[in-house]
Design an enzyme around this catalytic site. Structure first.
Site, PDB file in Angstrom:
ATOM      1  N   SER A   1       0.815  -1.224   0.000  1.00 24.83           N
ATOM      2  CA  SER A   1       0.000   0.000   0.000  1.00 24.83           C
ATOM      3  C   SER A   1       0.844   1.268   0.000  1.00 24.83           C
ATOM      4  CB  SER A   1      -0.933   0.005   1.222  1.00 24.83           C
ATOM      5  OG  SER A   1      -0.166  -0.106   2.406  1.00 24.83           O
TER       6      SER A   1
ATOM      7  N   ASN B   1      -0.740  -1.861  13.192  1.00 23.65           N
ATOM      8  CA  ASN B   1      -2.191  -1.676  13.335  1.00 23.65           C
ATOM      9  C   ASN B   1      -2.516  -0.390  14.090  1.00 23.65           C
ATOM     10  OD1 ASN B   1      -2.098  -4.148  12.166  1.00 23.65           O
ATOM     11  ND2 ASN B   1      -2.995  -5.279  13.888  1.00 23.65           N
TER      12      ASN B   1
ATOM     13  N   THR C   1     -40.643  27.741  -6.496  1.00 26.68           N
ATOM     14  CA  THR C   1     -40.740  26.392  -5.934  1.00 26.68           C
ATOM     15  C   THR C   1     -41.199  25.540  -7.107  1.00 26.68           C
ATOM     16  OG1 THR C   1     -43.045  26.722  -5.289  1.00 26.68           O
ATOM     17  CG2 THR C   1     -41.397  27.190  -3.606  1.00 26.68           C
ATOM     18  N   HIS C   2     -40.819  24.279  -7.122  1.00 24.37           N
ATOM     19  CA  HIS C   2     -41.144  23.393  -8.258  1.00 24.37           C
ATOM     20  C   HIS C   2     -40.643  23.986  -9.579  1.00 24.37           C
ATOM     21  CE1 HIS C   2     -44.068  21.449  -5.484  1.00 24.37           C
ATOM     22  NE2 HIS C   2     -44.306  22.697  -5.128  1.00 24.37           N
TER      23      HIS C   2
ATOM     24  N   SER D   1     -16.995  25.430 -27.023  1.00 26.34           N
ATOM     25  CA  SER D   1     -17.238  24.199 -27.771  1.00 26.34           C
ATOM     26  C   SER D   1     -16.244  24.119 -28.909  1.00 26.34           C
ATOM     27  CB  SER D   1     -18.665  24.234 -28.317  1.00 26.34           C
ATOM     28  OG  SER D   1     -18.778  23.380 -29.437  1.00 26.34           O
TER      29      SER D   1
ATOM     30  N   LYS E   1     -20.591  29.087 -28.185  1.00 19.68           N
ATOM     31  CA  LYS E   1     -20.833  28.480 -26.871  1.00 19.68           C
ATOM     32  C   LYS E   1     -19.933  28.995 -25.746  1.00 19.68           C
ATOM     33  CE  LYS E   1     -23.809  25.163 -26.508  1.00 19.68           C
ATOM     34  NZ  LYS E   1     -23.179  24.243 -25.670  1.00 19.68           N
TER      35      LYS E   1
ATOM     36  N   ASN F   1     -19.838  27.461 -21.910  1.00 22.11           N
ATOM     37  CA  ASN F   1     -20.493  26.428 -21.098  1.00 22.11           C
ATOM     38  C   ASN F   1     -20.131  26.546 -19.616  1.00 22.11           C
ATOM     39  OD1 ASN F   1     -21.646  25.277 -23.405  1.00 22.11           O
ATOM     40  ND2 ASN F   1     -19.794  24.094 -23.813  1.00 22.11           N
TER      41      ASN F   1
ATOM     42  N   GLU G   1     -20.777  22.358 -13.799  1.00 24.41           N
ATOM     43  CA  GLU G   1     -21.143  20.986 -14.196  1.00 24.41           C
ATOM     44  C   GLU G   1     -20.193  19.966 -13.592  1.00 24.41           C
ATOM     45  OE1 GLU G   1     -23.129  21.082 -18.519  1.00 24.41           O
ATOM     46  OE2 GLU G   1     -21.197  22.073 -18.406  1.00 24.41           O
TER      47      GLU G   1
ATOM     48  N   TYR H   1      -8.312  -5.347  14.235  1.00 24.42           N
ATOM     49  CA  TYR H   1      -7.757  -5.037  12.912  1.00 24.42           C
ATOM     50  C   TYR H   1      -7.971  -6.171  11.921  1.00 24.42           C
ATOM     51  CZ  TYR H   1      -4.694  -3.697   9.152  1.00 24.42           C
ATOM     52  OH  TYR H   1      -4.232  -3.370   7.906  1.00 24.42           O
TER      53      TYR H   1
ATOM     54  N   GLN I   1      -7.026  -1.597   5.257  1.00 19.16           N
ATOM     55  CA  GLN I   1      -6.056  -0.893   4.404  1.00 19.16           C
ATOM     56  C   GLN I   1      -6.758  -0.140   3.271  1.00 19.16           C
ATOM     57  OE1 GLN I   1      -2.124  -2.698   3.600  1.00 19.16           O
ATOM     58  NE2 GLN I   1      -2.771  -2.758   1.473  1.00 19.16           N
TER      59      GLN I   1
ATOM     60  N   LYS J   1      -8.005   4.249   3.071  1.00 22.16           N
ATOM     61  CA  LYS J   1      -7.337   5.516   2.807  1.00 22.16           C
ATOM     62  C   LYS J   1      -7.515   6.064   1.388  1.00 22.16           C
ATOM     63  CE  LYS J   1      -3.779   3.524   4.787  1.00 22.16           C
ATOM     64  NZ  LYS J   1      -4.548   2.528   5.576  1.00 22.16           N
TER      65      LYS J   1
HETATM   66  N1  ARG Z   1      -0.749  -1.190   5.591  1.00 22.39           N
HETATM   67  C1  ARG Z   1      -1.717  -1.573   6.583  1.00 22.39           C
HETATM   68  C2  ARG Z   1      -2.910  -0.641   6.564  1.00 22.39           C
HETATM   69  O1  ARG Z   1      -2.879   0.348   5.904  1.00 22.39           O
HETATM   70  C3  ARG Z   1      -1.112  -1.545   7.957  1.00 22.39           C
HETATM   71  C4  ARG Z   1      -0.369  -2.780   8.162  1.00 22.39           C
HETATM   72  C5  ARG Z   1      -1.039  -3.741   9.012  1.00 22.39           C
HETATM   73  N2  ARG Z   1      -0.741  -5.000   8.439  1.00 22.39           N
HETATM   74  C6  ARG Z   1      -0.911  -6.136   9.084  1.00 22.39           C
HETATM   75  N3  ARG Z   1      -0.582  -7.201   8.431  1.00 22.39           N
HETATM   76  N4  ARG Z   1      -1.392  -6.205  10.266  1.00 22.39           N
HETATM   77  O2  ARG Z   1      -3.907  -0.909   7.196  1.00 22.39           O
END
Ligand code: ARG
Length: 475
Positions: free
Chosen positions: A28, A118, A163-164, A285, A291, A293, A298, A325, A330, A333
């Site tokens: 990651s 974790n 309204t509407h 355009s 045009k 736009n 949008e 965990y 993972q 994010k």
């Molecule tokens: N890269 C992991 C995450 O973003 C954290 C690592 C935890 N990995 C594990 N094997 N316990 O959540």
């Protein structure tokens, strides 16, 4: 032990190498490298916490802090090194450990004493969300200022309230702009709530069970600027509610932005021509030379779908996860980072587009002058003469029906004809059936009368000043 068969964080019990495709699949670093400044901050706090419990000497703490600072500095200035070291890293935590060993030799492995990725990832992510929420809050403040500035400049411009999507009653353009501003003010406490729910430090939770070396959890939390520690180690490593709260706050903002965008797209159409799109925030355009736009609006409307998507993605990931965990986490994010970046862009573009939009006061006033918009005023007039409202509504409806049949306006009807329908109509009717009279009649707080709108502007400014946007570090 200074001999290790590879630099993986967990290679010892494995006989065979991971499948190459799976190995790429589980890494990651490409996403969580963004956590690096937070990871380093947490590492610094951890290094300090290892001294009172006898794992590090004071000199070792100093040595570790120096190395961590150099790593952060080098990651910022030496992109090639960051890429190269990162390529071999599973995630940002592994990256820092590799870089520490590069700096300090096998001693670099000692920092991970008693802790787990974790808790690290949960802590880093919380710190990022706190900063991210503060950044969007600052941006919202600018958006609100742009709306307030336009509202103050257009206090004398009436428009046809709808309204509407049907002409309803006259309002002030400023009142319309403040309606959007009001919606955005509700996003501020949501962002603050997300930051407050992220504001608890998981360090010391270990992988799931806690810490065996007696680290001072409160000291680590204080060092990192958290106001409290998480209460349960098992919950702390698996809790992503703060991320959900943040994504929910973002969807609030983008829902409001999307509705604002929709209004401006319609208002920019030739049929309305209420607004003149700024060149700086429009495109043309490739085929039709005439045009211009409303692409800024949008795209704001279009991108808002991604933000709701990110919230749903995380909700779906979390649903059904066992306690503590799980690697599924993972996946938390990537969508949140993307949503944050999108919203930052969307709010900034909306602010710029709003500030440079010109309103076509003549068109707005012409639409506001449609006599049909005063029908409710005529009914209210009859109410003031003692007629029950439902009856008054009926009488005016009749007048309008006949006027429509004859193709004349309500205003053009002679008094004696009106009197045929209801004797309650008198000469003073004309005073009520005026645009400015209709506007100033709405002088309740929150209404569209000029004095109410002026008070609303002052009230909003006071509320915004009171909220005094907290400044946090930039992402
Ligand atoms: N890269 C992991 C995450 O973003 C954290 C690592 C935890 N990995 C594990 N094997 N316990 O959540």
């Amino acid at each position: 032990m200074t001999e290790r068969k590879d630099d993986r964080l967990w290679g010892g019990r494995f006989e065979r190498e991971p499948n190459a495709q799976f190995d790429a699949f589980q890494r990651s670093f490409a996403v969580d490298r963004r956590l690096l400044p937070y990871e380093i901050a947490v590492d610094r706090a951890w290094a300090k916490a290892l001294e009172p419990i006898g794992i590090f000497t004071a000199a070792e703490v100093r040595q570790t802090l120096g190395a961590l600072d150099r790593i952060l500095e080098r990651a910022k200035t030496d992109a090639a090194w960051f890429e190269k070291t990162g390529t071999g890293a599973e995630d940002v935590h592994h990256f820092v450990e590799k870089a520490l060993v590069e700096e300090l030799g096998p001693f670099g492995w000692k920092l991970h004493t008693g802790r787990s990725r974790n808790e690290l990832v949960a802590t880093d992510f919380r710190l990022l969300v706190i900063d991210a929420a503060a950044e969007i809050q600052r941006q919202l403040d600018e958006l609100l200022n742009a709306l307030l500035t336009q509202a103050k400049e257009h206090l004398s411009v009436p428009m046809a309230g709808m309204t509407h999507m049907q002409h309803a009653q006259p309002i002030l353009l400023s009142h319309f702009l403040l309606a959007h501003a009001e919606a955005f003010t509700r996003d501020i406490p949501r962002l603050q709530h997300a930051a407050a729910s992220a504001d608890a430090c998981p360090m010391g939770s270990g992988a799931l069970a806690g810490n065996s070396f007696g680290v001072d959890r409160n000291a680590i939390a204080r060092e990192l600027g958290f106001s409290r520690i998480t209460a349960n180690s098992l919950d702390a490593v698996g809790d992503r509610d703060f991320a959900l709260d943040y994504l929910f706050a973002l969807t609030g903002i983008t829902t409001h932005l999307s509705r604002l965008a929709e209004d401006f797209i319609i208002f920019a159409s030739q049929e309305f021509s209420y607004v003149i799109l700024p060149d700086e925030y429009s495109t043309g355009s490739s085929l039709m030379p005439q045009k211009k736009n409303p692409d800024a609006w949008e795209l704001i409307r279009g991108k808002s779908g991604r933000i709701s998507g990110a919230l749903l993605a995380l909700l779906t990931t979390l649903k059904g996860l066992p306690t503590s965990y799980q690697r599924d986490l993972q996946e938390d994010k990537e969508a949140l980072f993307a949503a944050h970046d999108q919203v930052a862009d969307m709010v900034a573009v909306a602010t710029g587009a709003l500030a440079s939009t010109k309103f076509n006061a003549e068109r707005l006033r012409a639409a506001a002058s449609n006599p049909a918009l005063l029908a409710t005023e005529a009914a209210d007039y009859l109410v003031r003469k003692g007629i029950p409202f439902r009856q008054a509504h009926d009488i005016v409806g009749k007048v309008l029906r006949q006027a429509e049949k004859q193709g004349v306006s309500l205003m053009a009807w002679p008094l004696d004809k009106l009197k045929d329908i209801s004797p309650a109509f008198e000469a003073d009717l004309v005073k009520s059936l005026r645009l400015d009279a209709a506007l100033s009649a709405k002088k309740v707080p929150g209404g569209t009368a000029p004095e109410s709108v002026r008070a609303a502007i002052a009230d909003l400014e006071a509320r915004l000043n009171k909220k005094a946007i907290k400044t946090g570090a930039k992402l």
